[in-house]
Design a protein around this motif. Structure first.
Motif, PDB file in Angstrom:
ATOM      1  N   ILE A 113     -15.363  -1.168 -29.290  1.00  0.00           N
ATOM      2  CA  ILE A 113     -16.054  -0.321 -30.268  1.00  0.00           C
ATOM      3  C   ILE A 113     -17.450  -0.875 -30.546  1.00  0.00           C
ATOM      4  O   ILE A 113     -17.731  -2.042 -30.269  1.00  0.00           O
ATOM      5  N   ALA A 114     -18.308  -0.021 -31.108  1.00  0.00           N
ATOM      6  CA  ALA A 114     -19.614  -0.472 -31.582  1.00  0.00           C
ATOM      7  C   ALA A 114     -19.429  -1.006 -33.009  1.00  0.00           C
ATOM      8  O   ALA A 114     -18.474  -0.633 -33.690  1.00  0.00           O
ATOM      9  N   ILE A 166     -16.448  -0.089 -37.123  1.00  0.00           N
ATOM     10  CA  ILE A 166     -15.453  -1.033 -37.626  1.00  0.00           C
ATOM     11  C   ILE A 166     -14.593  -0.445 -38.756  1.00  0.00           C
ATOM     12  O   ILE A 166     -13.391  -0.703 -38.828  1.00  0.00           O
ATOM     13  N   ASN A 167     -15.193   0.352 -39.628  1.00  0.00           N
ATOM     14  CA  ASN A 167     -14.399   0.882 -40.752  1.00  0.00           C
ATOM     15  C   ASN A 167     -13.320   1.855 -40.259  1.00  0.00           C
ATOM     16  O   ASN A 167     -12.190   1.837 -40.767  1.00  0.00           O
ATOM     17  N   TYR A 186      -4.582  -2.787 -27.339  1.00  0.00           N
ATOM     18  CA  TYR A 186      -3.747  -3.396 -28.362  1.00  0.00           C
ATOM     19  C   TYR A 186      -4.598  -4.226 -29.301  1.00  0.00           C
ATOM     20  O   TYR A 186      -4.107  -4.830 -30.220  1.00  0.00           O
ATOM     21  N   ARG A 187      -5.913  -4.272 -29.018  1.00  0.00           N
ATOM     22  CA  ARG A 187      -6.831  -4.985 -29.884  1.00  0.00           C
ATOM     23  C   ARG A 187      -8.189  -4.283 -29.826  1.00  0.00           C
ATOM     24  O   ARG A 187      -8.677  -3.980 -28.735  1.00  0.00           O
ATOM     25  N   PHE A 188      -8.805  -4.065 -30.981  1.00  0.00           N
ATOM     26  CA  PHE A 188     -10.195  -3.622 -30.998  1.00  0.00           C
ATOM     27  C   PHE A 188     -11.093  -4.829 -30.740  1.00  0.00           C
ATOM     28  O   PHE A 188     -10.846  -5.920 -31.268  1.00  0.00           O
ATOM     29  N   VAL A 189     -12.129  -4.615 -29.934  1.00  0.00           N
ATOM     30  CA  VAL A 189     -13.119  -5.653 -29.709  1.00  0.00           C
ATOM     31  C   VAL A 189     -14.492  -5.027 -29.958  1.00  0.00           C
ATOM     32  O   VAL A 189     -14.808  -3.966 -29.414  1.00  0.00           O
ATOM     33  N   GLU A 222     -23.547  -6.591 -28.756  1.00  0.00           N
ATOM     34  CA  GLU A 222     -24.891  -6.251 -28.272  1.00  0.00           C
ATOM     35  C   GLU A 222     -25.315  -4.886 -28.793  1.00  0.00           C
ATOM     36  O   GLU A 222     -26.484  -4.519 -28.694  1.00  0.00           O
ATOM     37  N   LYS A 223     -24.358  -4.140 -29.344  1.00  0.00           N
ATOM     38  CA  LYS A 223     -24.695  -2.818 -29.884  1.00  0.00           C
ATOM     39  C   LYS A 223     -25.125  -2.868 -31.356  1.00  0.00           C
ATOM     40  O   LYS A 223     -25.289  -1.825 -31.984  1.00  0.00           O
ATOM     41  N   LEU A 224     -25.292  -4.061 -31.905  1.00  0.00           N
ATOM     42  CA  LEU A 224     -25.844  -4.170 -33.263  1.00  0.00           C
ATOM     43  C   LEU A 224     -27.241  -3.571 -33.250  1.00  0.00           C
ATOM     44  O   LEU A 224     -28.076  -3.967 -32.453  1.00  0.00           O
ATOM     45  N   ALA A 225     -27.488  -2.612 -34.120  1.00  0.00           N
ATOM     46  CA  ALA A 225     -28.799  -1.952 -34.138  1.00  0.00           C
ATOM     47  C   ALA A 225     -29.890  -2.961 -34.481  1.00  0.00           C
ATOM     48  O   ALA A 225     -29.698  -3.833 -35.318  1.00  0.00           O
TER      49      ALA A 225
END
Ligand code: ZN
Ligand code: ZN
Length: 353
Positions: A323-324, A328-329, A342-345, A349-352
């Motif tokens: 995900i970006a 996260i929410n 089975y896990r979000f990662v 690098e996609k932090l604006a």
């Protein structure tokens, strides 16, 4: 010069995570400055961000499944150099002196280890009095708490090994799982799916216990030989006294008495889920077959490196959904519904900019 750091933080227990800027300390002689590429999303992150574990100091940058690349090292750092692929898990420091630290099980440090986020920052030198985690673009960590990620492991699928991987690897090793072991895993989530892969790679015959058969095909693909629905009374009865070790990953309050019956003589149930309420346990089924219930917390630094090397050797990684940061929410909401395989990662690098 302090390191300007961009992040996602929880500013209050009832607020969504939002972009946040702060400063990391400039690497001291023993420090490694890491460019974070990916950070896994652990259930503990959600509990902390929502103040459910008590004592959360806000703003809080969660994240303790960190994978990245070394950007700079201090003058005493010999094990790492710029460009190395590295990871950081749940700990960034400990007392280094107590019996646990001396034995390399820093997770059981007697005065307490320093958590990667929300811990009291002993090294200081940041704009924060507390440690801030991996939902950020940089982190400065003492070399002792930095792990090497083998070349054959991609950074995104390696990130969750730093918590979910070691949390399941450590009890499997401690309880001597190997060829011939019969291991049951309760719950096929972030922890459970790693327990299945690792136990199968160690040579164990693995059974997954779940509330429905929704994940049966996944379990088999990960190496499970058998799949049991724990509301099926006949199947549970047929599995009585079958297992040497049960890895219990369920974090919600649940019934464990019927699962204890599945343990063979001298079998052990390992509690990994952080249940906040008590679970009723009856003495008779325990003493009848000299069964045990035990707990286990992450793993030491040496063992975490061993786990990463084991995963590389056996081609094991986490099943992830990338995900970006600004997703996260939504990811937290989906985790609460167990809607993740089975896990979000987070792709940092996609932090604006
Ligand atoms: Zn975790
Ligand atoms: Zn210690």
């Amino acid at each position: 010069m302090p390191i300007a750091t961009r992040a996602f933080a929880a500013t209050a227990a009832d607020k969504p995570l939002t972009p946040y800027s702060f400063e990391r300390r400039d690497p001291g002689p023993d420090d490694v400055l890491i460019d974070i590429k990916y950070c896994g999303v652990c259930h503990s992150d959600l509990h902390a961000a929502r103040g459910e574990t008590g004592g959360t100091a806000f703003p809080l940058v969660p994240g303790h499944e960190i994978a990245g690349v070394v950007k700079a090292v201090g003058s005493n750092v010999t094990r790492f150099k710029e460009g190395d692929r590295v990871g950081v898990g749940c700990m960034v420091d400990s007392c280094r002196e107590c019996a646990s630290c001396q034995e390399g099980v820093e997770q059981y440090c007697i005065p307490g280890f320093t958590g990667t986020y929300g811990g009291k920052d002993k090294k200081g030198g940041t704009s924060e009095a507390i440690t801030q985690g991996g939902y950020s673009d940089h982190i400065t960590v003492d070399q002792h708490f930095v792990l090497s990620i083998p070349d054959s492991l991609a950074l995104d699928v390696a990130a969750p090994l730093l918590c979910a991987g070691i949390t399941t690897y450590s009890p499997l090793k401690e309880w001597g799982v190997g060829p011939g072991s019969k291991v049951a895993v309760i719950g096929l989530g972030g922890l459970g799916h790693m327990a299945v892969k690792l136990a199968a790679a160690m040579g164990a015959e693995v059974t997954v216990l779940s509330t429905s058969d929704r994940k049966k095909a996944d379990a088999e693909r990960m190496g499970a030989k058998h799949f049991l629905i724990n509301s099926d009374k006949d199947a549970m009865k047929a599995a009585a006294e079958k297992f040497d070790l049960i890895i219990n990953t369920v974090s919600a309050t649940h019934e464990i008495a019927s699962h204890i019956q599945l343990l063979a003589r001298d079998g052990t149930m390992i509690m990994l889920g952080l249940t906040t309420e008590g679970l009723p346990v009856f003495a008779l089924p325990l003493l009848w077959r000299r069964r045990r219930i035990a707990g286990s917390l992450i793993g030491g630094i040496k063992e975490t490196q061993e786990m990463l090397d084991f995963c590389a050797e056996h081609g094991i990684a986490c099943d992830i959904e990338t995900i970006a940061p600004d997703q996260i929410n939504d990811a937290y909401e989906r985790m609460l519904k167990s809607d993740v395989r089975y896990r979000f990662v987070i792709d940092m690098e996609k932090l604006a900019a």
